[in-house]
Write an enzyme that holds these catalytic residues in place. Sequence first.
Site, mmCIF file in Angstrom:
data_model
loop_
_atom_site.group_PDB
_atom_site.id
_atom_site.type_symbol
_atom_site.label_atom_id
_atom_site.label_comp_id
_atom_site.label_asym_id
_atom_site.label_seq_id
_atom_site.Cartn_x
_atom_site.Cartn_y
_atom_site.Cartn_z
ATOM 1 N N SER A 97 -26.020 51.873 -18.665
ATOM 2 C CA SER A 97 -25.597 51.867 -17.257
ATOM 3 C C SER A 97 -26.526 51.044 -16.354
ATOM 4 O O SER A 97 -26.615 49.843 -16.513
ATOM 5 C CB SER A 97 -25.473 53.313 -16.788
ATOM 6 O OG SER A 97 -24.958 53.359 -15.490
ATOM 7 N N ASP A 239 -23.097 48.225 -11.099
ATOM 8 C CA ASP A 239 -24.231 48.527 -11.977
ATOM 9 C C ASP A 239 -23.924 47.916 -13.355
ATOM 10 O O ASP A 239 -22.890 47.263 -13.533
ATOM 11 C CB ASP A 239 -24.497 50.039 -12.041
ATOM 12 C CG ASP A 239 -23.382 50.811 -12.720
ATOM 13 O OD1 ASP A 239 -22.220 50.391 -12.600
ATOM 14 O OD2 ASP A 239 -23.660 51.827 -13.374
ATOM 15 N N ASP A 241 -22.785 48.816 -16.227
ATOM 16 C CA ASP A 241 -21.537 49.062 -16.962
ATOM 17 C C ASP A 241 -20.334 49.168 -16.032
ATOM 18 O O ASP A 241 -19.234 49.540 -16.464
ATOM 19 C CB ASP A 241 -21.649 50.278 -17.887
ATOM 20 C CG ASP A 241 -21.831 51.588 -17.145
ATOM 21 O OD1 ASP A 241 -22.293 51.557 -15.990
ATOM 22 O OD2 ASP A 241 -21.515 52.646 -17.712
ATOM 23 N N ASP A 243 -19.219 51.066 -13.611
ATOM 24 C CA ASP A 243 -18.456 52.239 -13.176
ATOM 25 C C ASP A 243 -18.744 52.531 -11.701
ATOM 26 O O ASP A 243 -18.035 53.312 -11.082
ATOM 27 C CB ASP A 243 -18.692 53.478 -14.067
ATOM 28 C CG ASP A 243 -20.137 53.859 -14.228
ATOM 29 O OD1 ASP A 243 -21.022 53.117 -13.762
ATOM 30 O OD2 ASP A 243 -20.402 54.912 -14.845
HETATM 31 MG MG MG Z 1 -22.934 53.171 -14.712
#
Ligand code: MG
Length: 461
Positions: A97, A239, A241, A243
């Site tokens: 992440s 960020d 990844d 999300d």
């Molecule tokens: Mg994330």
Amino acid sequence: MTRLFGTNGIRGIVNKTITTQFVCKIAQCLSTIFPAGSTLLIGTDGRSSGPMLKMAAIAGLNSVGINVYDVGFAPTPAIQFAVTDLKVDGAVIITASHNPPEFNGIKIIAGDGVEIPREKEELIEEKYEDKSLELVSWTEVGSTTTRYIIDTYIDAILKHVDIKSIKARRFTAVVDPGNGVGGLTTPLLLSRLGFKVITVNGQLDGTFPGRFPEPTPENLAQLGSVVKAYNADFGVAHDGDADRAIFVDEQGRVVWGDQTFALVARHVLAENPGGKIVTPIASGSIIKDVVKEAGGEIIWTKVGSVIVSRKLIEVDGVLGGEENGGIFYPPMQPVRDGAMTTALIAQILAKNGSPLSHHLKSLPQYFIAKAGVPCPHDKKTKFLSVLIKRTSDLERNTLDGVKIFYTDGSVLIRPSGTEPKIRCFAEATTEAKAEKYLEYGMNIINKCLREVGGIHVDESD
Ligand code: MG
């Protein structure tokens, strides 16, 4: 038993704790929740170690009879969406992440597209300790094939917005995926909404040369200046990844996550009167005020994105959100989704035509003050029970720490999950009031610490 999972999966430094051997073994232990013959997706964020760890995981999964669809580099929400779209049993995501580049980790997704609950993590941890791992016979070794999931993910998001009205505005946006996998989806999504798209840090690079993967205000100065230079309508950063989504307005100023959440909540409640909005107790009063004014119902949870997702499903909520830029839009999927959030902001701007900064001005304003006090880990439980007792005559919520509500602000007192500290967050409609509420909070903390005993009280953070 060793605890391997944290708040969002397993994390660590590559080739130190997160080795190929470790990842392969964890993948084999998944047989305890996904029996031989199951099919899982596997994908990675853009970290340099992603492909190496993915191959280790695939080897482990196949060795216990689990079939794999390899989806390659993809945002976490795109993989989560593909789990339900392709009707597979779950997914393994190799991601750390927002952590720095030397980190990587593993998120395990259940068949409903949400990260697995704590009970299932415990089963995996038990299996990891247990030495009797059984491999399948050679005839039952799992298969691995590849799948491309990006286009269906973007098509699905587009079904939730009015493409025509957004296209008509001919918006310009600057996208900063921070060299992460958000660069594979958000520019494409916005192009299909008729945007002129400019990207910064757009190329996938696991060393994150442009900025750190966490979209904090300090990391987004470049995005702000590019937005101004191009007269863009907004900027959006993700960020590692993708999300989460953090925006900057047309004047280049960073919009914090709770403001975005409040804007989206107002928009969603206008279409779903009386709807339930789910958010962790740590979220600011701005969301409470906006939801109340829009006639919605707020449902507080403990801190943690998986907890928000599961609560949204349980109460049939219309929206979830966190102050860090994580927005959950259940009509698409009940998980944080950076690209879906971007489409919703585009929809809000298209609807009434005023710039993002005007929307922000219409939101309640709060000032924040925070501090921390040292407290050993082993005293935290006792501290919390004393705190709960001492604040019993106040208007408060004890879901996660203690949050005391005032008419024009709040104080949240919470033992840190990772550090030997008690944290205090105060907010109020004026700066002076916020400082005052912080003082109230610190007073309560010090009294409780004295009662718990033997702790040196130092008011520095
Ligand atoms: Mg994330």
